[in-house]
Write a protein that holds these residues in place. Sequence first.
Motif, PDB file in Angstrom:
ATOM      1  N   TYR A   1       0.834  -1.205   0.000  1.00  0.00           N
ATOM      2  CA  TYR A   1       0.000   0.000   0.000  1.00  0.00           C
ATOM      3  C   TYR A   1       0.872   1.259   0.000  1.00  0.00           C
ATOM      4  CZ  TYR A   1      -3.527   3.408   1.507  1.00  0.00           C
ATOM      5  OH  TYR A   1      -4.352   4.496   1.594  1.00  0.00           O
TER       6      TYR A   1
ATOM      7  N   VAL B   1      -3.867  -4.565  -2.530  1.00  0.00           N
ATOM      8  CA  VAL B   1      -3.175  -3.726  -1.546  1.00  0.00           C
ATOM      9  C   VAL B   1      -4.055  -2.584  -1.038  1.00  0.00           C
ATOM     10  CG1 VAL B   1      -0.891  -4.264  -2.456  1.00  0.00           C
ATOM     11  CG2 VAL B   1      -2.119  -2.261  -3.334  1.00  0.00           C
ATOM     12  N   LEU B   2      -5.158  -2.296  -1.737  1.00  0.00           N
ATOM     13  CA  LEU B   2      -6.049  -1.204  -1.316  1.00  0.00           C
ATOM     14  C   LEU B   2      -7.032  -1.646  -0.237  1.00  0.00           C
ATOM     15  CD1 LEU B   2      -6.961   0.457  -4.737  1.00  0.00           C
ATOM     16  CD2 LEU B   2      -5.140   1.068  -3.139  1.00  0.00           C
TER      17      LEU B   2
ATOM     18  N   HIS C   1      -7.821  -0.200   3.598  1.00  0.00           N
ATOM     19  CA  HIS C   1      -7.185   1.103   3.795  1.00  0.00           C
ATOM     20  C   HIS C   1      -8.164   2.236   3.460  1.00  0.00           C
ATOM     21  CE1 HIS C   1      -3.073  -0.338   4.459  1.00  0.00           C
ATOM     22  NE2 HIS C   1      -3.340  -1.268   3.552  1.00  0.00           N
TER      23      HIS C   1
END
Length: 299
Positions: free
Chosen positions: A37, A83-84, A87
Amino acid sequence: MLHLGLDIGGTKMEAVLLDEQGNSITCERRPTCKTTYHEFMQELLSLIGSIRQRSPVPFSVGIGLPGALDPVSHVIKNSNCLVLNGHDLKADLSRALQQPVWLANDADCFTLSEAVDGAGAGAGTVFGVIIGTGCGGGIVVNRALLSGPNAIVGEWGHNPLPGYDAMQDGPAQQCYCGKLNCIETFISGTGFSRRFGANITAPEIISLVSEGEPAAVAHWAHFIGAFSRSLASVINILDPHVIVLGGGLSNVDLIYETLPDSVVPWLFSGTCRTRIVKAKYGDSSGVRGAAWLPTMDMS
């Protein structure tokens, strides 16, 4: 004021800077960084910085991405850019840029683009449909995106195929979401090619249809029938003025020759005045819609 749109996909990030009339000032593409991220954020900030160096004035920032923003926790969920997930991209990016950031699902951005100045411009209600790798959607009413408490507006692809019958539709289809016979498994580009078999792509099947190959013609007829039933269920509830199609299969002109009439028998109406049209901006609709996101709060 200028408006920067960012379209974050599984393989690439695209940026476009628009003026108030929708003209492109500058644009840029980069591969999507999917290692961590933190590294993704650094690359995204670098992309925005690159556009900023070329912009004559400050700009608003809107982002479209696969997945959804959880309305309670505000973190991203269900994104294929893994990876998002988990978040708060909106807050993190706003903090880094020291300015507000708007964020929406990529199908919502597609629909907003086509409703603002695309194929659905001027229509009161626009239902945007993406028939590509998946089968997403979005709804715009009077140039404003609809949203709800579950962050799933327009996710018609995960309703069960209306009127599913094994004799007509073949064996039950397992969807990645865990349910059976989702619309997406039948009419997305992925589902369309997978169900035909023979390890050939959707464009290759369409070529066979144009040549009159019997199995391909029958498969296409089923696709139009399933698509018609699925759209009719949406029209019966929403009654949109325009349905705009995007994604790979939306480029097949034969759809627009056969689909509108095929919808009618499934409607609670003797006619269908809803226009079914191809997206004006094609693959660029998502990034343009992201650019327009801030204007919904500025109008």
